[in-house]
Write an enzyme that holds these catalytic residues in place. Sequence first.
Site, PDB file in Angstrom:
ATOM      1  N   LYS A  31      17.157  27.344 -14.754  1.00 36.78           N
ATOM      2  CA  LYS A  31      17.301  28.773 -14.462  1.00 36.78           C
ATOM      3  C   LYS A  31      18.767  29.146 -14.311  1.00 36.78           C
ATOM      4  CE  LYS A  31      12.923  29.413 -12.020  1.00 36.78           C
ATOM      5  NZ  LYS A  31      12.316  30.392 -12.943  1.00 36.78           N
TER       6      LYS A  31
ATOM      7  N   ARG B   6       2.156  28.713 -16.637  1.00 41.21           N
ATOM      8  CA  ARG B   6       1.015  28.864 -17.554  1.00 41.21           C
ATOM      9  C   ARG B   6       0.436  27.507 -17.964  1.00 41.21           C
ATOM     10  NH1 ARG B   6       4.650  32.177 -21.615  1.00 41.21           N
ATOM     11  NH2 ARG B   6       5.471  32.708 -19.560  1.00 41.21           N
TER      12      ARG B   6
END
Length: 478
Positions: free
Chosen positions: A256, A331
């Site tokens: 990130k 996910r």
Amino acid sequence: MPPRLVTGASRTTEIRVLAVLLGESLDSHLSSYTLDRDISVDLPDFTGGAGEVGEISATSAQGVRSRLIMVGLGSAQAAEVRKAGAAAGRRVRGKASVVSVHIALTHAGAFLTSLSLATYAFNDLKSLSDGTKQLETIEIDTKAKWSKLAHHQAIIDGIFLARDLVHTPANIKSPAWMAAQSVLVATANGLKSRVREERELEKEGFGGILAVGQSSRDRGPRFIELSYAPRGSAKWPHVVLIGKGIVFDTGGISLKRPYDIMIAMKSDMAGVAGIIGTMSTLGVTKPRVRVTALLACAENTISGTAQRPSDVITHFGGITVEVKDTDAEGRLVLADALAYAAEVLKPDVVIDMATLTGAATLGLGRQYAALYSNDDELALELETAGLASGDRAWRMPLIEDYRESLRSEIADLSNISSGGVGAGSITAALFLQHFVGDYRWAHLDIAGSGRSEVDAGENIKGGTGYGVRLLTEWLVRQ
């Protein structure tokens, strides 16, 4: 600890909250008090508008010095009552351990829930007290028996539990710790529990959870199953609640950036937290459905064993996925749970909840969750429950034209879209839909609503406990 709700106000309680409707005369609220000054001096402009707050000093008929906090309910629409409750909580926060509230029981549930939430603080890890008082008891100034007291207490407790889980730092909050907390909640509330560790996950083919969790070898993943199935419920509809539980998310090798956005990533398990909070209410709210919670917990970090961009993983049920971005890990763990629900549990309804995409926040801000569903009736039910409870959701489209963007050259799917489609929240929902079986399904992307960036209204900065009110409200309506 969340405050306890009790009926009946002590004569010695000094802080008293009086809820006033828009345009209502104050005389009926103040007739039993002797005011220090004329009301026109302290409350010259008070009208009872939603969230309006004023304060006066007075002496009760029993001779007790009191601080009277007048709070406007507006026209007493649900959102106005919650706004008023939050305003009252803000005013009393840190000032007293006991307050009394005078409000019609018709409005008490929403008002007292919001009041309680506005007083929340996470002080578990502080070694020194800052001297502020934590609200411990809310006295409801009524002689009537309130049948909904236990129901609303359970919801308040569930939200506080969810917030505590989110606020716990990741060095404490390993997947194993999450499993232990889940089992404690199950034991305390008459639920069944099962925890799968790495060996079982490997044996049963939970490839998505393992791929993410392998990055943290000494803090391996857990797949937690909690079940509410009271006696006589065998023929009831079966609902499965699925939560994303990434206890900390660095993004993995797809790190990130900028790095400071990682500070909030201990909250990347807010979906699981909201579901644990919901499960803790069921022994009290007693919905007429069987409920199974599937909690997919892992840590997404960087190591020599972390998954790499370009890896291909095989999910529960056999679908293969090319991992193009290791920061799209939520996910992957949800996909295993969705496929497991379809193949093994065969439910009637599945609702998954996850802090899944920043794109959901861009579109809807932090007041609404993004709601996706393959069933119009289910979507409407959840939207309605959200408006009634305060955990609001806005339905978003599952756009078929975008499905092609998830195609992979070497696997059944890619875990992120390509081709400049954008619409990151929609394509994430489309990815999940590939694993949905023959059941009614809804996906709640709570990347915005699961965490507050400001200390305001019902929320402090941090975890909101989103989902407890929404899911509990929806379940009891079934």
